[in-house]
Enzyme design. Structure first.
Site, PDB file in Angstrom:
ATOM      1  N   ASP A 103     -41.092  -5.829  11.662  1.00 15.76           N
ATOM      2  CA  ASP A 103     -39.874  -6.645  11.603  1.00 15.76           C
ATOM      3  C   ASP A 103     -39.785  -7.593  10.410  1.00 15.76           C
ATOM      4  O   ASP A 103     -38.755  -8.227  10.186  1.00 15.76           O
ATOM      5  CB  ASP A 103     -39.716  -7.444  12.923  1.00 15.76           C
ATOM      6  CG  ASP A 103     -40.955  -8.322  13.235  1.00 15.76           C
ATOM      7  OD1 ASP A 103     -41.310  -8.433  14.413  1.00 15.76           O
ATOM      8  OD2 ASP A 103     -41.565  -8.860  12.284  1.00 15.76           O
ATOM      9  N   ASN A 112     -46.477  -5.222  13.487  1.00 16.54           N
ATOM     10  CA  ASN A 112     -45.027  -5.294  13.611  1.00 16.54           C
ATOM     11  C   ASN A 112     -44.348  -4.815  12.335  1.00 16.54           C
ATOM     12  O   ASN A 112     -44.905  -4.905  11.249  1.00 16.54           O
ATOM     13  CB  ASN A 112     -44.592  -6.730  13.922  1.00 16.54           C
ATOM     14  CG  ASN A 112     -45.219  -7.242  15.213  1.00 16.54           C
ATOM     15  OD1 ASN A 112     -45.633  -6.449  16.067  1.00 16.54           O
ATOM     16  ND2 ASN A 112     -45.349  -8.555  15.352  1.00 16.54           N
ATOM     17  N   HIS A 123     -48.566  -0.921  10.269  1.00 26.23           N
ATOM     18  CA  HIS A 123     -47.678   0.103  10.839  1.00 26.23           C
ATOM     19  C   HIS A 123     -46.397   0.227  10.025  1.00 26.23           C
ATOM     20  O   HIS A 123     -45.420   0.816  10.484  1.00 26.23           O
ATOM     21  CB  HIS A 123     -47.358  -0.227  12.301  1.00 26.23           C
ATOM     22  CG  HIS A 123     -48.537   0.010  13.202  1.00 26.23           C
ATOM     23  ND1 HIS A 123     -48.561  -0.396  14.520  1.00 26.23           N
ATOM     24  CD2 HIS A 123     -49.739   0.581  12.971  1.00 26.23           C
ATOM     25  CE1 HIS A 123     -49.737  -0.072  15.051  1.00 26.23           C
ATOM     26  NE2 HIS A 123     -50.475   0.522  14.132  1.00 26.23           N
TER      27      HIS A 123
HETATM   28  N1  APR Z   1     -46.420 -14.539  22.982  1.00 28.62           N
HETATM   29  C1  APR Z   1     -47.616 -13.890  22.848  1.00 28.62           C
HETATM   30  N2  APR Z   1     -47.870 -12.681  23.403  1.00 28.62           N
HETATM   31  C2  APR Z   1     -46.890 -12.118  24.132  1.00 28.62           C
HETATM   32  C3  APR Z   1     -45.617 -12.726  24.324  1.00 28.62           C
HETATM   33  C4  APR Z   1     -45.410 -13.993  23.713  1.00 28.62           C
HETATM   34  N3  APR Z   1     -44.240 -14.660  23.848  1.00 28.62           N
HETATM   35  N4  APR Z   1     -44.861 -11.890  25.108  1.00 28.62           N
HETATM   36  C5  APR Z   1     -45.637 -10.801  25.368  1.00 28.62           C
HETATM   37  N5  APR Z   1     -46.846 -10.947  24.809  1.00 28.62           N
HETATM   38  C6  APR Z   1     -47.984 -10.010  24.804  1.00 28.62           C
HETATM   39  C7  APR Z   1     -48.084  -9.091  25.990  1.00 28.62           C
HETATM   40  O1  APR Z   1     -48.797  -9.719  27.058  1.00 28.62           O
HETATM   41  C8  APR Z   1     -48.871  -7.912  25.404  1.00 28.62           C
HETATM   42  O2  APR Z   1     -50.272  -8.143  25.500  1.00 28.62           O
HETATM   43  O3  APR Z   1     -47.806  -9.155  23.696  1.00 28.62           O
HETATM   44  C9  APR Z   1     -48.472  -7.916  23.941  1.00 28.62           C
HETATM   45  C10 APR Z   1     -47.522  -6.787  23.569  1.00 28.62           C
HETATM   46  O4  APR Z   1     -48.215  -5.562  23.710  1.00 28.62           O
HETATM   47  P1  APR Z   1     -47.476  -4.194  23.251  1.00 28.62           P
HETATM   48  O5  APR Z   1     -46.112  -4.184  23.808  1.00 28.62           O
HETATM   49  O6  APR Z   1     -48.410  -3.069  23.576  1.00 28.62           O
HETATM   50  O7  APR Z   1     -47.326  -4.359  21.675  1.00 28.62           O
HETATM   51  P2  APR Z   1     -48.436  -4.117  20.570  1.00 28.62           P
HETATM   52  O8  APR Z   1     -49.783  -4.528  21.041  1.00 28.62           O
HETATM   53  O9  APR Z   1     -47.934  -4.730  19.321  1.00 28.62           O
HETATM   54  O10 APR Z   1     -48.407  -2.507  20.392  1.00 28.62           O
HETATM   55  C11 APR Z   1     -49.187  -1.969  19.355  1.00 28.62           C
HETATM   56  O11 APR Z   1     -48.206   0.180  19.802  1.00 28.62           O
HETATM   57  O12 APR Z   1     -46.388   1.452  20.335  1.00 28.62           O
HETATM   58  C12 APR Z   1     -47.192   1.062  19.292  1.00 28.62           C
HETATM   59  O13 APR Z   1     -46.562   0.977  17.032  1.00 28.62           O
HETATM   60  C13 APR Z   1     -46.429   0.293  18.243  1.00 28.62           C
HETATM   61  O14 APR Z   1     -47.244  -1.492  16.831  1.00 28.62           O
HETATM   62  C14 APR Z   1     -47.126  -1.053  18.173  1.00 28.62           C
HETATM   63  C15 APR Z   1     -48.489  -0.769  18.800  1.00 28.62           C
END
Ligand code: APR
Length: 278
Positions: free
Chosen positions: A112, A110, A127
């Site tokens: 943020d 993240n 990232h």
């Molecule tokens: N608590 C825990 N997990 C959650 C919650 C929550 N409240 N809400 C959603 N999730 C989970 C979803 O089920 C999913 O598995 O968080 C995950 C989010 O996945 P992504 O949207 O793919 O995010 P992320 O894994 O951080 O993406 C990785 O992809 O696009 C690039 O650079 C971007 O850093 C990012 C990377």
């Protein structure tokens, strides 16, 4: 709450944490979802509205700047607006509490800054960080304040139609992206096709190879090379605990939102330390 109140996976996870000395928390967008920051790939995720092939690398962003600056203004606003008001949620605060009991390194995808705001001392942003503005040479860095982010957001809200939209967009985002006498500056974030942030990435690999237990929290595990960290931990003999509302592959999964799962888990794992009873 004690171990008897937990189901088996949660009791197992609490015991693994309790018997570990060096813990890594590997977090994704999901841990910030309860702070009001959209994830990327959920049904209401960021990439649904702003396709990554257009908005996740410089080529697409530059093309959109000239073809549809109003849309680009909407994208930048959607990225930065939640950050100007987001606060750490119970999941972030539980990781700060974990750090009071064990050596903890947070490796986050993240941008943020919420782990640092929550009070964690060692956060590796593989990232990058949206609020860190860097010169292209990387020699000069400054921090974009939440007041600046709010000001940029207000100016972007006013870019709703074409006339002079691109020039108004460039003026609005100048505190975070622009060029001057001393060269270009940009947010220190990693776009698709770019190398991961260093030394954060090298330090994250070392941390993962030397931990006893790795928590993955709120990540789809789809984006490499960061997504290889849990397997790297497992290959080095660490226990791996996954926390996510949607269960994925093998390993120990605690299904649920980070803000609901982490606080009771950390409390149960270390409550004996609090009461001085082992
Ligand atoms: N608590 C825990 N997990 C959650 C919650 C929550 N409240 N809400 C959603 N999730 C989970 C979803 O089920 C999913 O598995 O968080 C995950 C989010 O996945 P992504 O949207 O793919 O995010 P992320 O894994 O951080 O993406 C990785 O992809 O696009 C690039 O650079 C971007 O850093 C990012 C990377």
């Amino acid at each position: 709450m004690n171990m008897d109140d937990f189901n088996q996976p949660q009791a197992q996870a609490a015991q693994w944490l309790r018997t570990s000395q060096r813990i890594v928390a590997f977090t994704g967008a999901g841990i910030s979802a309860e702070s009001g920051i959209p994830t990327f790939r959920d049904s209401d995720g960021f990439w649904r509205e702003f396709p990554p092939e257009q908005f996740a690398h410089w080529r697409g962003l530059i093309r959109t700047a000239f073809t549809n600056p109003v849309r680009l203004a909407a994208f930048v606003r959607a990225v930065i607006e939640p950050l100007s008001v987001a606060r750490p949620n119970d999941g972030h605060l539980a990781l700060r509490k974990l750090e009071q009991h064990r050596k903890l390194i947070v490796v986050t995808q993240n941008i943020d800054g919420l782990h640092q705001t929550a009070g964690n001392g060692c956060v590796l942003e593989v990232h990058g960080s949206l609020s860190e503005i860097t010169s292209l040479s990387g020699k000069r860095r400054r921090i974009l304040t939440t007041a600046q982010i709010a000001h940029i957001t207000r100016r972007l809200h006013r870019i709703q139609r074409r006339p002079f939209a691109l020039s108004r967009l460039l003026l609005a985002i100048r505190p975070m992206l622009g060029a001057g006498l001393r060269g270009m500056w940009r947010p220190n974030v990693v776009l698709f096709g770019e190398g991961l942030a260093e030394p954060a990435w090298s330090n994250a690999v070392t941390a993962v190879e030397n931990c006893d237990c790795l928590l993955t929290i709120g990540t789809s595990g789809l984006v490499y090379p960061a997504a290889m960290l849990p397997a790297k931990a497992e290959a080095s003999g660490a226990k791996v605990i996954h926390i996510d509302p949607t269960e994925g592959g093998t390993g120990l999964w605690l299904r649920g939102n980070a803000g609901a799962v982490l606080p009771p888990l950390i409390h149960a794992a270390f409550e004996a330390d609090i009461n001085g009873v082992n």
